[in-house]
Motif scaffolding. Sequence first.
Motif, PDB file in Angstrom:
ATOM      1  N   GLY A   1       0.805  -1.125   0.550  1.00  0.00           N
ATOM      2  CA  GLY A   1       0.196   0.577   0.130  1.00  0.00           C
ATOM      3  C   GLY A   1       1.287   1.363  -0.290  1.00  0.00           C
ATOM      4  O   GLY A   1       0.393   2.464   0.299  1.00  0.00           O
ATOM      5  N   LYS A   2       2.038   0.962  -0.409  1.00  0.00           N
ATOM      6  CA  LYS A   2       3.137   2.365   0.422  1.00  0.00           C
ATOM      7  C   LYS A   2       3.128   2.592  -1.263  1.00  0.00           C
ATOM      8  O   LYS A   2       3.128   1.902  -2.321  1.00  0.00           O
ATOM      9  CB  LYS A   2       4.223   1.970   0.757  1.00  0.00           C
ATOM     10  N   ASN A   3       3.507   4.503  -1.415  1.00  0.00           N
ATOM     11  CA  ASN A   3       3.784   4.639  -2.714  1.00  0.00           C
ATOM     12  C   ASN A   3       5.462   3.887  -3.118  1.00  0.00           C
ATOM     13  O   ASN A   3       6.509   4.425  -1.721  1.00  0.00           O
ATOM     14  CB  ASN A   3       4.259   5.884  -2.833  1.00  0.00           C
ATOM     15  N   ILE A   4       5.955   3.043  -4.310  1.00  0.00           N
ATOM     16  CA  ILE A   4       7.101   3.392  -4.236  1.00  0.00           C
ATOM     17  C   ILE A   4       7.916   4.139  -5.038  1.00  0.00           C
ATOM     18  O   ILE A   4       7.655   4.730  -5.872  1.00  0.00           O
ATOM     19  CB  ILE A   4       7.452   1.748  -5.409  1.00  0.00           C
ATOM     20  N   ASN A   5       8.897   4.878  -4.576  1.00  0.00           N
ATOM     21  CA  ASN A   5       9.519   5.215  -4.819  1.00  0.00           C
ATOM     22  C   ASN A   5      10.761   6.044  -5.616  1.00  0.00           C
ATOM     23  O   ASN A   5      10.970   6.463  -6.798  1.00  0.00           O
ATOM     24  CB  ASN A   5      10.982   6.097  -3.518  1.00  0.00           C
ATOM     25  N   SER A   6      10.626   3.781  -5.733  1.00  0.00           N
ATOM     26  CA  SER A   6      12.445   3.563  -7.056  1.00  0.00           C
ATOM     27  C   SER A   6      12.435   2.777  -7.038  1.00  0.00           C
ATOM     28  O   SER A   6      11.979   1.569  -5.775  1.00  0.00           O
ATOM     29  CB  SER A   6      13.236   4.479  -7.086  1.00  0.00           C
ATOM     30  N   ILE A   7      13.386   1.378  -8.114  1.00  0.00           N
ATOM     31  CA  ILE A   7      13.274   0.036  -7.791  1.00  0.00           C
ATOM     32  C   ILE A   7      14.538   0.079  -8.396  1.00  0.00           C
ATOM     33  O   ILE A   7      14.679   1.293  -9.543  1.00  0.00           O
ATOM     34  CB  ILE A   7      11.887  -0.604  -8.563  1.00  0.00           C
ATOM     35  N   PHE A   8      15.845  -0.154  -7.438  1.00  0.00           N
ATOM     36  CA  PHE A   8      16.510  -0.147  -8.479  1.00  0.00           C
ATOM     37  C   PHE A   8      17.723  -1.663  -8.928  1.00  0.00           C
ATOM     38  O   PHE A   8      17.964  -2.580  -7.728  1.00  0.00           O
ATOM     39  CB  PHE A   8      18.002   0.706  -7.849  1.00  0.00           C
ATOM     40  N   PHE A   9      18.033  -2.089  -9.874  1.00  0.00           N
ATOM     41  CA  PHE A   9      18.456  -3.377 -10.433  1.00  0.00           C
ATOM     42  C   PHE A   9      19.910  -3.326 -10.224  1.00  0.00           C
ATOM     43  O   PHE A   9      20.717  -2.582 -11.040  1.00  0.00           O
ATOM     44  CB  PHE A   9      17.491  -3.730 -11.203  1.00  0.00           C
ATOM     45  N   GLY A  10      20.534  -3.578  -8.998  1.00  0.00           N
ATOM     46  CA  GLY A  10      22.376  -3.321  -8.646  1.00  0.00           C
ATOM     47  C   GLY A  10      22.743  -5.004  -9.163  1.00  0.00           C
ATOM     48  O   GLY A  10      21.918  -5.728  -8.661  1.00  0.00           O
ATOM     49  N   GLY A  11      23.913  -4.780  -9.216  1.00  0.00           N
ATOM     50  CA  GLY A  11      24.612  -6.337  -8.464  1.00  0.00           C
ATOM     51  C   GLY A  11      26.330  -5.767  -8.733  1.00  0.00           C
ATOM     52  O   GLY A  11      26.709  -4.734  -7.748  1.00  0.00           O
ATOM     53  N   GLY A  12      27.293  -7.425  -9.148  1.00  0.00           N
ATOM     54  CA  GLY A  12      26.576  -8.061 -10.546  1.00  0.00           C
ATOM     55  C   GLY A  12      26.565  -6.732 -11.951  1.00  0.00           C
ATOM     56  O   GLY A  12      26.505  -5.829 -11.583  1.00  0.00           O
ATOM     57  N   THR A  13      26.037  -7.424 -12.521  1.00  0.00           N
ATOM     58  CA  THR A  13      25.552  -7.136 -13.830  1.00  0.00           C
ATOM     59  C   THR A  13      24.291  -7.647 -13.829  1.00  0.00           C
ATOM     60  O   THR A  13      23.679  -8.697 -14.813  1.00  0.00           O
ATOM     61  CB  THR A  13      26.233  -7.575 -14.625  1.00  0.00           C
ATOM     62  N   PRO A  14      23.281  -6.498 -13.500  1.00  0.00           N
ATOM     63  CA  PRO A  14      22.029  -7.274 -13.675  1.00  0.00           C
ATOM     64  C   PRO A  14      20.975  -7.245 -15.004  1.00  0.00           C
ATOM     65  O   PRO A  14      20.240  -7.991 -15.492  1.00  0.00           O
ATOM     66  CB  PRO A  14      21.048  -6.393 -13.094  1.00  0.00           C
ATOM     67  N   SER A  15      22.067  -6.665 -16.129  1.00  0.00           N
ATOM     68  CA  SER A  15      21.601  -6.625 -17.139  1.00  0.00           C
ATOM     69  C   SER A  15      22.033  -8.637 -18.009  1.00  0.00           C
ATOM     70  O   SER A  15      21.769  -8.977 -19.237  1.00  0.00           O
ATOM     71  CB  SER A  15      22.475  -5.712 -18.555  1.00  0.00           C
ATOM     72  N   LEU A  16      22.463  -8.565 -17.354  1.00  0.00           N
ATOM     73  CA  LEU A  16      22.542 -10.352 -17.804  1.00  0.00           C
ATOM     74  C   LEU A  16      21.598 -11.251 -17.151  1.00  0.00           C
ATOM     75  O   LEU A  16      21.178 -12.290 -18.023  1.00  0.00           O
ATOM     76  CB  LEU A  16      23.609 -11.124 -16.970  1.00  0.00           C
ATOM     77  N   MET A  17      20.529 -10.690 -16.777  1.00  0.00           N
ATOM     78  CA  MET A  17      19.507 -11.464 -16.628  1.00  0.00           C
ATOM     79  C   MET A  17      18.392 -11.195 -17.887  1.00  0.00           C
ATOM     80  O   MET A  17      18.833  -9.910 -18.530  1.00  0.00           O
ATOM     81  CB  MET A  17      19.096 -11.353 -15.469  1.00  0.00           C
ATOM     82  N   PRO A  18      17.336 -12.619 -18.043  1.00  0.00           N
ATOM     83  CA  PRO A  18      16.659 -12.133 -19.337  1.00  0.00           C
ATOM     84  C   PRO A  18      15.777 -10.962 -18.295  1.00  0.00           C
ATOM     85  O   PRO A  18      15.302 -11.014 -17.287  1.00  0.00           O
ATOM     86  CB  PRO A  18      15.643 -13.614 -18.808  1.00  0.00           C
ATOM     87  N   PRO A  19      15.522 -10.478 -19.473  1.00  0.00           N
ATOM     88  CA  PRO A  19      14.478  -9.002 -19.023  1.00  0.00           C
ATOM     89  C   PRO A  19      13.067 -10.095 -18.514  1.00  0.00           C
ATOM     90  O   PRO A  19      12.048  -8.726 -17.868  1.00  0.00           O
ATOM     91  CB  PRO A  19      14.260  -8.977 -20.694  1.00  0.00           C
ATOM     92  N   SER A  20      12.757 -11.017 -18.730  1.00  0.00           N
ATOM     93  CA  SER A  20      11.385 -11.430 -17.809  1.00  0.00           C
ATOM     94  C   SER A  20      10.943 -11.813 -16.599  1.00  0.00           C
ATOM     95  O   SER A  20      10.309 -11.207 -16.229  1.00  0.00           O
ATOM     96  CB  SER A  20      11.163 -12.672 -19.143  1.00  0.00           C
ATOM     97  N   ILE A  21      12.452 -11.362 -15.677  1.00  0.00           N
ATOM     98  CA  ILE A  21      12.447 -11.770 -14.823  1.00  0.00           C
ATOM     99  C   ILE A  21      12.956 -10.734 -14.030  1.00  0.00           C
ATOM    100  O   ILE A  21      11.728 -10.267 -13.057  1.00  0.00           O
ATOM    101  CB  ILE A  21      14.712 -12.242 -14.518  1.00  0.00           C
ATOM    102  N   ALA A  22      13.137  -9.246 -14.445  1.00  0.00           N
ATOM    103  CA  ALA A  22      12.771  -7.640 -14.030  1.00  0.00           C
ATOM    104  C   ALA A  22      11.911  -7.670 -14.656  1.00  0.00           C
ATOM    105  O   ALA A  22      10.676  -7.196 -13.326  1.00  0.00           O
ATOM    106  CB  ALA A  22      14.017  -7.454 -14.949  1.00  0.00           C
ATOM    107  N   ALA A  23      10.686  -8.071 -15.143  1.00  0.00           N
ATOM    108  CA  ALA A  23       9.396  -7.855 -15.986  1.00  0.00           C
ATOM    109  C   ALA A  23       8.217  -8.429 -14.652  1.00  0.00           C
ATOM    110  O   ALA A  23       7.317  -8.076 -13.466  1.00  0.00           O
ATOM    111  CB  ALA A  23       8.438  -8.114 -17.134  1.00  0.00           C
ATOM    112  N   SER A  24       9.224 -10.063 -14.473  1.00  0.00           N
ATOM    113  CA  SER A  24       8.124 -10.339 -13.077  1.00  0.00           C
ATOM    114  C   SER A  24       8.052  -9.638 -11.621  1.00  0.00           C
ATOM    115  O   SER A  24       7.314  -9.948 -10.805  1.00  0.00           O
ATOM    116  CB  SER A  24       8.647 -11.364 -13.083  1.00  0.00           C
TER     117      SER A  24
END
Length: 399
Positions: free
Chosen positions: A65-88
């Motif tokens: 129920g809160k407002n999400i200020n930001s989501i950050f995919f960090g690492g490591g190298t998150p661009s190595l993950m399939p985009p479908s995981i980020a979407a999920s």
Amino acid sequence: MKKEKILILRPNNAKEISIYIHWPFCVSKCPYCDFNSHTFEKIDYSSWEKAYLEDLEKFSYLFQGKNINSIFFGGGTPSLMPPSIAASIISKISQIAYITQDTEITLEANPSSVESSKFEGFKQAGVNRISIGIQSFNDKNLKFLGRKHSGKEALGALEVAGKYFDNYSFDLIYGLPDQTLDNWHKELEFALNFASKHISLYQLTIEKGTPFYSMHKRKEFVLPDQEVAANLYDLTNNMLEARGFELYEISSYAQKGFESKHNLNYWQYGDYLGIGPGAHSRLSFLDEGINRMQAAEMIYKPADWLKANKRLRNVEVLSQQDIAKEIIMMGLRLIKGMNDDVLEKFTGKRFEQIIDKPFLQKLIGAKLLECDNAATRLSDRGIKLHSKIITEIFDHFLI
């Protein structure tokens, strides 16, 4: 003061929150890097996706129920993950909390051609900001830094990023061995031709436990001395300012309105939840009318985190002294300084009340520190000595 141990994360009282997702895998380990990143042979992507979603559900009471200020995919190298995981992950968060058009959703990426080819997929997944770890456009420097991409690939990645994202950032590292004002000026001038709304520029630091630490100790390379480093910093600031970028944090520059929301939340001591191996959280709560801060840390090793039923390894309520140290250390990274109201909210005291007065006057008299009713900030000269001044401030604590 001994920290009070607790067993679970208490519901937090912030109206909005940031969420950090740690992807721990890299193609290779850079010799300067001390982050929780690991090379891999094979990744069971479905198991990792399942684990992230499990933990988001498990800790949903912290951001429901809160407002999400930001989501950050960090690492490591998150661009190595399939985009479908980020979407999920983004979809799961949106089912529990409020993601709005103002929510910043950043993904860190390396500029290899394989990863930049996924940028369209990440855009469709809901990512609206890409941060690219270029580090240099000079192939000789890239080799020294242990990077696997070329300057040409870096330019290609920026071209692709500009096609899909209005807001993208990239990192460069300077203050390298034998780097002069002249050659840094030329490299930075070239880089700024491809900058968008934000850029992060870091002087090379030597961290314990890294290959560079051992190499530097053996004197296999020498970094620029303090005077040269200061001149490089001044040159950088002048060049960025001339291009319409404002220095808003020690190493971060942005055009107005494009400062990193996620990082600002860290530096301003906002609430954030970390999911993934070694991820940290800071979550405020009220305890009999008193503002407190709880800190959490997840299991560090990726394989152990993945197979664990309970992934938190450490949860504690921070002492007032620990809170004060974190607020000051983070807040004084900002050019606008630390908000004294935040310090008072958690400690009941303002900055001048928790520092030895003669030492405080010494910093002010030396024009290293500036104080007013709203904030405490390091001067232009003081910001270059941030680490040294912070250490001395902690030596003169009265709390």
